[in-house]
Enzyme design. Sequence first.
Site, PDB file in Angstrom:
ATOM      1  N   ALA A  13       0.723  -1.221   0.093  1.00 20.05           N
ATOM      2  CA  ALA A  13       0.091  -0.136   0.032  1.00 20.05           C
ATOM      3  C   ALA A  13       0.883   1.132   0.047  1.00 20.05           C
ATOM      4  CB  ALA A  13      -1.011  -0.024   1.206  1.00 20.05           C
ATOM      5  N   ALA A  14       1.586   1.346   0.981  1.00 26.62           N
ATOM      6  CA  ALA A  14       2.406   2.579   1.104  1.00 26.62           C
ATOM      7  C   ALA A  14       3.373   2.875   0.084  1.00 26.62           C
ATOM      8  CB  ALA A  14       3.137   2.726   2.516  1.00 26.62           C
ATOM      9  N   SER A  43       0.962  -4.868  -4.039  1.00 26.72           N
ATOM     10  CA  SER A  43      -0.300  -4.079  -4.275  1.00 26.72           C
ATOM     11  C   SER A  43      -1.642  -5.092  -4.082  1.00 26.72           C
ATOM     12  CB  SER A  43      -0.227  -3.400  -5.652  1.00 26.72           C
ATOM     13  OG  SER A  43      -1.156  -2.483  -5.812  1.00 26.72           O
ATOM     14  N   CYS A  47      -6.143  -6.940   4.120  1.00 24.22           N
ATOM     15  CA  CYS A  47      -7.161  -6.662   5.129  1.00 24.22           C
ATOM     16  C   CYS A  47      -8.333  -7.702   4.738  1.00 24.22           C
ATOM     17  CB  CYS A  47      -8.021  -5.161   5.210  1.00 24.22           C
ATOM     18  SG  CYS A  47      -6.788  -4.101   5.941  1.00 24.22           S
ATOM     19  N   VAL A  85      15.531  -6.139  -0.155  1.00 24.28           N
ATOM     20  CA  VAL A  85      16.533  -5.193   0.194  1.00 24.28           C
ATOM     21  C   VAL A  85      17.167  -5.655   1.544  1.00 24.28           C
ATOM     22  CG1 VAL A  85      17.179  -2.765   0.493  1.00 24.28           C
ATOM     23  CG2 VAL A  85      15.687  -3.236  -1.115  1.00 24.28           C
ATOM     24  N   ASN A 308      -2.041   4.153   2.926  1.00 20.70           N
ATOM     25  CA  ASN A 308      -2.380   4.743   1.336  1.00 20.70           C
ATOM     26  C   ASN A 308      -2.253   6.079   1.525  1.00 20.70           C
ATOM     27  OD1 ASN A 308      -3.387   2.578  -0.646  1.00 20.70           O
ATOM     28  ND2 ASN A 308      -4.381   1.829   0.988  1.00 20.70           N
ATOM     29  N   TYR A 429     -32.447  11.017   8.478  1.00 21.29           N
ATOM     30  CA  TYR A 429     -33.406  10.112   9.142  1.00 21.29           C
ATOM     31  C   TYR A 429     -34.282   9.625   8.105  1.00 21.29           C
ATOM     32  CZ  TYR A 429     -37.671   8.634  10.981  1.00 21.29           C
ATOM     33  OH  TYR A 429     -38.846   7.977  11.524  1.00 21.29           O
ATOM     34  N   TRP A 437     -34.458   9.707  16.503  1.00 19.06           N
ATOM     35  CA  TRP A 437     -33.253  10.123  17.199  1.00 19.06           C
ATOM     36  C   TRP A 437     -32.051   9.348  16.816  1.00 19.06           C
ATOM     37  CZ3 TRP A 437     -31.721  14.774  19.531  1.00 19.06           C
ATOM     38  CH2 TRP A 437     -32.963  15.741  19.972  1.00 19.06           C
ATOM     39  N   ARG A 445     -26.226  13.469  23.458  1.00 17.81           N
ATOM     40  CA  ARG A 445     -26.985  14.019  24.541  1.00 17.81           C
ATOM     41  C   ARG A 445     -26.904  13.461  25.824  1.00 17.81           C
ATOM     42  NH1 ARG A 445     -33.073  13.226  22.784  1.00 17.81           N
ATOM     43  NH2 ARG A 445     -32.833  11.219  23.802  1.00 17.81           N
TER      44      ARG A 445
END
Length: 456
Positions: A13-14, A43, A47, A85, A308, A429, A437, A445
Amino acid sequence: MVMKRLIVVGGDAAGMSAASQARKRVPAGRLEIVAFERGNHASYSACGIPYWIGGTVEARDDLIVRTPGEFRDNQDIDLRVRHEVVAIDLHARTVTVRSDADESTLGFDHLMIATGATPVSPPWADVDFGGVFGVQTLDDGDRLASWLTPEVRRAVVIGGGYIGVEMAEALINRGLDVTLLERGDQPMSTVDPDMGALVRDAMVRLGIDVRTGAEVTGLTGAGGRVTGVTTEAGEVPADVVVLGLGVRPNTLLARSAGLPVGEHGGLLTDLRMRVPGHEGVWAAGDCVETRHLITGQYVHLPLGTHANKQGRVAGINIGGGYATFPGAIGTAVTKVCDLEVARTGLRERDATAAGFDFVTATVETTNRAGYFPGSAPMHVKLLAERRTGRLLGAQIVGRSEAAKRIDALAVALWSGMSVEEMTALDLGYAPPFAPVWDPVLIAARKAAEEVLAADR
């Protein structure tokens, strides 16, 4: 113009996000990009491995986003798998690479370190017999899948974190008898114990034998195969053992080169993902430490979302642009069968360790209007700073429409909102999606009331 070279260490990913972003900004005639991946795949979605093992995802290759050939043909990125490496020389600005064929040295102008993380493996897991697996890479998944023959009937998962919980579900979906061993009071230590207890109940209902307070002391085997897991309470029979004990930053290579690491063993970077004091050296993903935006402290948050984003930021900067990664708040989701688990921000022990004075509020409500088909219980827990009422953290455990509600709470947390301000959020909603709610509003709340009560 002299062509420069970017070397990427780590092909997931990175690393590949950085390579792709750099290529978008600098054409192949001006920047050569060579990426090295020691495994067989690059790549891909790590997950997704539990869902492939469990049969939800049909084919292993469905997890692969791009092949090395696609990177070469579409982006002029030379991605080499089965190349490791093994050394970095910062003075000479070279890397030493080992493959099946040979060992070579290659120079760099920019070095992108994206070596990821490695599974925690205690000394007792260093055994000579087969059937013991970490599940960190697609190669790990391949090995586990090959082991799961019809003769394998009893699985033991050690550790009740994300990987442990997801793998326990995957293995029971395959028809195995599954025992999960967790040394803590509850599985899912990424949420508070009261919320973890809800996860445990769901796992038990799924048929998983969940044993908490279980200290593993060793493994047993016969005929070259694992046969059991030894605990202080006795032995648990096993035909396969999956280690879900967490991960640590894979920084041995970087540390050997003299690059700086933090308290948690991850590489240190600035906001642009540069390694301080080392021109042209960048790092991102599970091998780095990330600034937590609530505490200001550096933590290790091994999540694909961060990898990412950080890789993208590094690649933009390598390519001559400007981007920053400000930090993270630890938002994450998972599931156990149809039970969804989500968290963002701080848990109680995190808030205590950081020195916050806080209140908590937990509500039980429903995911939809109570009269609507599919209505199911949902538990929402909020942590708020005393006096200011600033939201510090949130956790959700519930069914359909539960987990992604954490995103609204993550945005509120990111924005520094108080729980009182949150009570007025204009959330959507309709009976099929929420009660009038929304659970987020009900929890806000109650938290606001707890803040007021704490100052009386």
